[in-house]
Design an enzyme around this catalytic site. Structure first.
Site, PDB file in Angstrom:
ATOM      1  N   ASN A   7       0.864  -1.170   0.000  1.00 35.91           N
ATOM      2  CA  ASN A   7       0.000   0.000   0.000  1.00 35.91           C
ATOM      3  C   ASN A   7       0.910   1.232   0.000  1.00 35.91           C
ATOM      4  OD1 ASN A   7      -1.970   1.897   0.347  1.00 35.91           O
ATOM      5  ND2 ASN A   7      -2.793   1.034   2.249  1.00 35.91           N
ATOM      6  N   ARG A  88      -2.366  -2.081  -3.600  1.00 34.08           N
ATOM      7  CA  ARG A  88      -3.678  -1.498  -3.324  1.00 34.08           C
ATOM      8  C   ARG A  88      -3.784  -0.154  -4.037  1.00 34.08           C
ATOM      9  NH1 ARG A  88      -5.797   1.482   2.062  1.00 34.08           N
ATOM     10  NH2 ARG A  88      -7.933   1.716   1.360  1.00 34.08           N
ATOM     11  N   HIS A 177     -13.165   1.428   0.218  1.00 30.68           N
ATOM     12  CA  HIS A 177     -13.032   0.329   1.193  1.00 30.68           C
ATOM     13  C   HIS A 177     -13.525  -0.984   0.596  1.00 30.68           C
ATOM     14  CE1 HIS A 177     -13.453   3.344   4.762  1.00 30.68           C
ATOM     15  NE2 HIS A 177     -12.171   3.101   4.531  1.00 30.68           N
ATOM     16  N   ARG A 236     -13.140  13.235   8.700  1.00 29.75           N
ATOM     17  CA  ARG A 236     -13.969  13.616   7.552  1.00 29.75           C
ATOM     18  C   ARG A 236     -15.422  13.826   7.987  1.00 29.75           C
ATOM     19  NH1 ARG A 236     -12.114   8.711   4.002  1.00 29.75           N
ATOM     20  NH2 ARG A 236      -9.954   8.837   4.686  1.00 29.75           N
ATOM     21  N   GLU A 379      -7.425  -6.485   4.784  1.00 24.99           N
ATOM     22  CA  GLU A 379      -7.308  -6.068   3.377  1.00 24.99           C
ATOM     23  C   GLU A 379      -6.040  -6.642   2.744  1.00 24.99           C
ATOM     24  OE1 GLU A 379      -8.201  -2.150   5.116  1.00 24.99           O
ATOM     25  OE2 GLU A 379      -8.981  -1.644   3.140  1.00 24.99           O
TER      26      GLU A 379
END
Ligand code: AMP
Length: 395
Positions: A7, A88, A177, A236, A379
């Site tokens: 990632n 990713r 996601h 956020r 993930e």
């Protein structure tokens, strides 16, 4: 076979080396401040952790360092042992609906769509190019956070805005996601030995999204054109009235991009509580009686509960609700608050079952109308599974 799950960000590179198909993590680590003064890396393996400060002027240097360290630490004996690298990528745009093998054409296509995710994609693409340079003969894949959501229909992904925005500029809901929601769908479907489940998957971490899944296909998801939409998150805002931007801009003189930055970085739990974006800090402050922290938690739980109720309606009754990621897996208080706010669906928590952290577990009461499970996400493993499958197909 050993697979690297990667990632990469604009100045960082996170990796996990996984032995497949055994699903055993051999090593993991993080390279930080790449291209910036003070760059360093941390590698965890065998219960040990090393940290080194080394100048790394770009991602290729970081990748070379990573490979050299894997050899020096006796984690691998040659580069050939790495049989796949899975990258990713946050935003695949409308063209990528599943994991693909990384090629120059894929890089080209991703570069064309770079303005869809100017904050996230450039760093990841730099990481891909670096791995292609250092490991030119290894199968590499790109796993898109948006891909799992590509089954959404127009009725869900179109915004009620001028249609040309969609036609000309690709403005639509993409969802994010996806790799985590796909992992949750896979885990819970395997657990129930069913592939026709209607699942509400709630990824609640620093970022957060709720996804409605029917028989393995996403019907709708709370994030949108960017990961700013949907539920309230650590920093956020989630959904707000877009007119606020022009109004505040006139008051403060801030530009649109400054205000968008405020919505991404200074809102959510942090914005409302004024304490922190970390739900643990907000929880502690709330326990100490901090009223804004209490309010932040209350709004946070309600926003998630409202999405669950909406998706229960969309799915015409969910079979199972799953909670995952940092908050979902660890915060029994937030889980309880969320579940109490969906009492109208007949969902009930079992406090004793809910007394757990980071493990797969049923936390709803026996007489709950919909069972609620904590399902730890992974993930990196999902990326490794995809990469293993594509590498096996190719060989
Ligand atoms: P993630 O983005 O999935 O890594 O999740 C990060 C979020 O999980 C942060 O807000 C953390 O505060 C939260 N988190 C991690 N552990 C706990 C915990 N034990 N209790 C409450 N929140 C936690």
């Amino acid at each position: 076979m050993k697979i690297l799950s990667v990632n990469a960000g604009s100045s960082s590179l996170k990796f996990t080396l996984i032995e497949m198909p055994e699903k055993v993590t051999i090593a993991s680590g993080l390279f930080e401040k790449i291209g910036i003064e003070g760059s360093f890396y941390t590698i965890k393996y065998n219960g040990e952790k090393i940290t080194k400060e080394v100048p790394m002027e770009d991602h290729s240097v970081a990748v070379q360092k990573l490979m050299d360290e894997l050899i020096e630490l006796n984690i691998i004996s040659s580069f050939d042992e790495i049989e796949g690298v899975g990258h990713r990528l946050v935003h695949g745009g409308p063209d990528f609906t599943k994991t693909v093998i990384l090629t120059d054409e894929v890089i080209e296509k991703l570069t064309e769509n770079i303005d869809l995710a100017p904050l996230h994609n450039p760093g990841s693409i730099t990481g891909m190019k670096a791995f292609m340079k250092v490991l030119p003969n290894v199968v590499q894949t790109v796993v898109f956070d948006t891909a799992f959501h590509s089954t959404m229909k127009e009725t869900e992904y179109l915004y009620p805005v001028p249609y040309e925005w969609y036609e000309k500029y690709k403005v639509r809901k993409y969802g994010f996601h996806g790799t985590s929601h796909r992992f949750i769908n896979k885990t819970i479907s395997e657990y129930f030995e069913r592939n026709d489940l209607k699942i509400i998957s709630c990824h609640i971490g620093n970022g957060g999204s709720v996804t409605a899944i029917d028989s393995g296909k996403v019907v709708d998801t709370s994030m949108g054109f960017t990961p700013l939409a949907g539920i309230m998150m650590g920093t956020r805002s989630g959904d707000i009235d877009p007119s606020i931007l022009e109004y505040v801009s006139k008051k403060t003189g801030e530009s649109l991009s400054e205000l968008t930055n405020d919505l991404n970085k200074k809102s959510g739990l942090l914005g409302v509580s004024g304490v922190s974006s970390d739900s643990r800090d907000v929880e502690t402050a709330a326990e100490e009686g901090n009223e804004r922290a209490i309010l932040a938690q209350e709004i946070y739980a309600r926003k998630i509960a409202n999405y669950i109720a909406m998706y229960n309606n969309l799915l015409n009754g969910a079979d199972v609700i799953c909670l995952t990621a940092g908050v979902g897996e660890n915060s029994k208080k937030m889980r309880k608050m969320i579940i109490e706010h969906i009492a109208s669906l007949g969902v009930k928590i079992d406090d004793a079952r809910n007394d757990c952290r980071g493990e797969f577990r049923l936390i709803s009461a026996e007489n709950s109308k919909i069972p609620v499970y904590v399902v730890p996400t992974n993930e990196e493993l999902m990326i490794a599974i995809d990469t293993m499958e594509l590498a096996q197909k190719k060989n």
